[in-house]
Design a protein around this motif. Sequence first.
Motif, PDB file in Angstrom:
ATOM      1  N   PHE A  42      67.520  13.528  -8.464  1.00 16.06           N
ATOM      2  CA  PHE A  42      68.832  13.265  -7.865  1.00 16.06           C
ATOM      3  C   PHE A  42      69.265  14.507  -7.092  1.00 16.06           C
ATOM      4  O   PHE A  42      68.880  15.625  -7.430  1.00 16.06           O
ATOM      5  CB  PHE A  42      69.867  12.942  -8.945  1.00 16.06           C
ATOM      6  CG  PHE A  42      70.056  14.052  -9.942  1.00 16.06           C
ATOM      7  CD1 PHE A  42      71.081  14.981  -9.796  1.00 16.06           C
ATOM      8  CD2 PHE A  42      69.185  14.202 -11.024  1.00 16.06           C
ATOM      9  CE1 PHE A  42      71.240  16.017 -10.703  1.00 16.06           C
ATOM     10  CE2 PHE A  42      69.339  15.256 -11.932  1.00 16.06           C
ATOM     11  CZ  PHE A  42      70.376  16.156 -11.769  1.00 16.06           C
ATOM     12  N   ASN A  43      70.023  14.320  -6.042  1.00 16.83           N
ATOM     13  CA  ASN A  43      70.580  15.438  -5.284  1.00 16.83           C
ATOM     14  C   ASN A  43      71.815  14.944  -4.543  1.00 16.83           C
ATOM     15  O   ASN A  43      71.790  13.897  -3.902  1.00 16.83           O
ATOM     16  CB  ASN A  43      69.556  15.988  -4.278  1.00 16.83           C
ATOM     17  CG  ASN A  43      70.004  17.328  -3.693  1.00 16.83           C
ATOM     18  OD1 ASN A  43      70.748  18.081  -4.321  1.00 16.83           O
ATOM     19  ND2 ASN A  43      69.564  17.628  -2.475  1.00 16.83           N
TER      20      ASN A  43
ATOM     21  N   GLY B  30      66.308  20.909 -13.014  1.00 20.86           N
ATOM     22  CA  GLY B  30      65.699  21.529 -11.850  1.00 20.86           C
ATOM     23  C   GLY B  30      65.366  22.991 -12.080  1.00 20.86           C
ATOM     24  O   GLY B  30      64.580  23.570 -11.347  1.00 20.86           O
ATOM     25  N   ALA B  31      65.960  23.588 -13.104  1.00 15.59           N
ATOM     26  CA  ALA B  31      65.834  25.031 -13.292  1.00 15.59           C
ATOM     27  C   ALA B  31      65.447  25.373 -14.726  1.00 15.59           C
ATOM     28  O   ALA B  31      66.106  24.952 -15.669  1.00 15.59           O
ATOM     29  CB  ALA B  31      67.156  25.711 -12.945  1.00 15.59           C
ATOM     30  N   HIS B  75      77.343  26.897 -20.456  1.00 10.83           N
ATOM     31  CA  HIS B  75      76.731  26.780 -19.131  1.00 10.83           C
ATOM     32  C   HIS B  75      76.351  25.343 -18.770  1.00 10.83           C
ATOM     33  O   HIS B  75      75.739  25.111 -17.728  1.00 10.83           O
ATOM     34  CB  HIS B  75      75.497  27.682 -19.044  1.00 10.83           C
ATOM     35  CG  HIS B  75      75.829  29.141 -19.121  1.00 10.83           C
ATOM     36  ND1 HIS B  75      76.401  29.814 -18.071  1.00 10.83           N
ATOM     37  CD2 HIS B  75      75.717  30.045 -20.120  1.00 10.83           C
ATOM     38  CE1 HIS B  75      76.596  31.080 -18.418  1.00 10.83           C
ATOM     39  NE2 HIS B  75      76.205  31.242 -19.661  1.00 10.83           N
ATOM     40  N   GLY B  76      76.676  24.397 -19.629  1.00 11.98           N
ATOM     41  CA  GLY B  76      76.327  23.012 -19.333  1.00 11.98           C
ATOM     42  C   GLY B  76      74.832  22.795 -19.187  1.00 11.98           C
ATOM     43  O   GLY B  76      74.380  22.025 -18.333  1.00 11.98           O
ATOM     44  N   PHE B 101      67.277  25.477 -19.848  1.00 13.03           N
ATOM     45  CA  PHE B 101      66.935  24.406 -18.910  1.00 13.03           C
ATOM     46  C   PHE B 101      68.220  23.797 -18.374  1.00 13.03           C
ATOM     47  O   PHE B 101      69.078  23.361 -19.134  1.00 13.03           O
ATOM     48  CB  PHE B 101      66.116  23.324 -19.619  1.00 13.03           C
ATOM     49  CG  PHE B 101      64.911  23.860 -20.332  1.00 13.03           C
ATOM     50  CD1 PHE B 101      63.791  24.252 -19.620  1.00 13.03           C
ATOM     51  CD2 PHE B 101      64.891  23.986 -21.708  1.00 13.03           C
ATOM     52  CE1 PHE B 101      62.663  24.763 -20.270  1.00 13.03           C
ATOM     53  CE2 PHE B 101      63.777  24.485 -22.378  1.00 13.03           C
ATOM     54  CZ  PHE B 101      62.663  24.868 -21.655  1.00 13.03           C
ATOM     55  N   SER B 102      68.335  23.765 -17.032  1.00 12.37           N
ATOM     56  CA  SER B 102      69.576  23.321 -16.430  1.00 12.37           C
ATOM     57  C   SER B 102      69.303  22.596 -15.120  1.00 12.37           C
ATOM     58  O   SER B 102      68.205  22.659 -14.580  1.00 12.37           O
ATOM     59  CB  SER B 102      70.438  24.563 -16.176  1.00 12.37           C
ATOM     60  OG  SER B 102      71.673  24.216 -15.628  1.00 12.37           O
ATOM     61  N   ALA B 103      70.324  21.901 -14.601  1.00  9.59           N
ATOM     62  CA  ALA B 103      70.170  21.259 -13.297  1.00  9.59           C
ATOM     63  C   ALA B 103      70.030  22.315 -12.202  1.00  9.59           C
ATOM     64  O   ALA B 103      69.257  22.144 -11.259  1.00  9.59           O
ATOM     65  CB  ALA B 103      71.357  20.344 -13.001  1.00  9.59           C
TER      66      ALA B 103
END
Lengths: 144, 144, 76, 76
Positions: A42-43, B30-31, B75-76, B101-103
């Motif tokens: 998703f983006n 994503g990260a 940090h969500g 691990f994060s968006a």
Amino acid sequence: MTVEIREHPFDPWQAVSEYRSTRLASGKSGASAVFVGTMRDFNEGDEVQAMVLEHYPGMTEQQLEDMRSEAVSKHGLEDALVVHRVGIVHPGDDIVLVAAFSAHRKEALAACREMMETLKSTAPFWKKETLAEGERWVERNTPG
Amino acid sequence: MTVEIREHPFDPWQAVSEYRSTRLASGKSGASAVFVGTMRDFNEGDEVQAMVLEHYPGMTEQQLEDMRSEAVSKHGLEDALVVHRVGIVHPGDDIVLVAAFSAHRKEALAACREMMETLKSTAPFWKKETLAEGERWVERNTPG
Amino acid sequence: MTINVRFFASLRERIGHATLTVEADGIASARDVWKAVSGESPDEEMLVAINKEYAGLDRAVADGDEVAFFPPVTGG
Amino acid sequence: MTINVRFFASLRERIGHATLTVEADGIASARDVWKAVSGESPDEEMLVAINKEYAGLDRAVADGDEVAFFPPVTGG
């Protein structure tokens, strides 16, 4: 080679592990700070099916190499590794790996973060997303 | 389990890779920001042959779990993983793995760094080094 | 004077070519190269590289140079 | 009142025990526990946990508590 452009899927964790065991002197680098960027599905609120990553052969490698050398010299790193995918990528594929190896954690963490910011703002790569409704260029990276 | 105390050598890169593929939804994070601390063969100018890592069973796990939950919530993050060795370790052995691990990269990098600082200053672990001339306790961690 | 011009990403699609060769006199800067190939003024965000290094639009170009135009980068 | 006392790292070696049981009246705080087991005043850097949570030296202790003393932590 400590800067690599890859045209096919790669395993960043295996790449770091191999690099450490084959290229770094055992017992010298107490700190490894690693960032891996992975394609999301998703983006900007839209589902993304695939993406094409374009680069500028020659210039991209040089920019990454300059960035790597500057980080090593500024932070006194033992070493640093940069790998970036190009071509067609799919959600879940890893896109970028940046690793900083140092005697102490402060330098490794700072260098890893700084290399990612430099890469995002200066390395010549461009992303084109495939959505259900067609294609679109990603217009800019979000600041870190 | 996202906090683990290990009594035997472990491969942090394989641990991250397995955690991502078995525990995280593909295409969401994503990260990934990862720090790995490895035993060096020198400290404060002296050659170190081995080290014993002591902990406080029960309290150590709780401190790490609190630290992990706070980082995820602040940090969500999608998720976070913490692994720490105890017992007898040798130069080149990996001691600690912290992964966020994060968006997006900003949150993953900040959480990874903050968890390492919290771990270094509050998690009940103690190191005793074996030198050629005998043993000594490491008296304090260097600030990050 | 011969300039080898390259375009990437959305600029490549807009120009309709990945590479062009500009042979003309009276071209002094990267800005002149862009006007010659597009007929327009460069937009503010456009990035320029001369011989694979970042350059300003007013940087001088010389015979045989490779001049590249591209939008903000989006790697990582 | 019974207090279960634990020591770690260099404090364990200094006291010569990993665990001790203190049975005494007149113990109100972690500081009192330390004085009972060591006969000394606590040094500035010593860390204290009561029932596996960090606590100050003047935190009250109750019958059955686990009170731990240890030096600055050095993990990671």
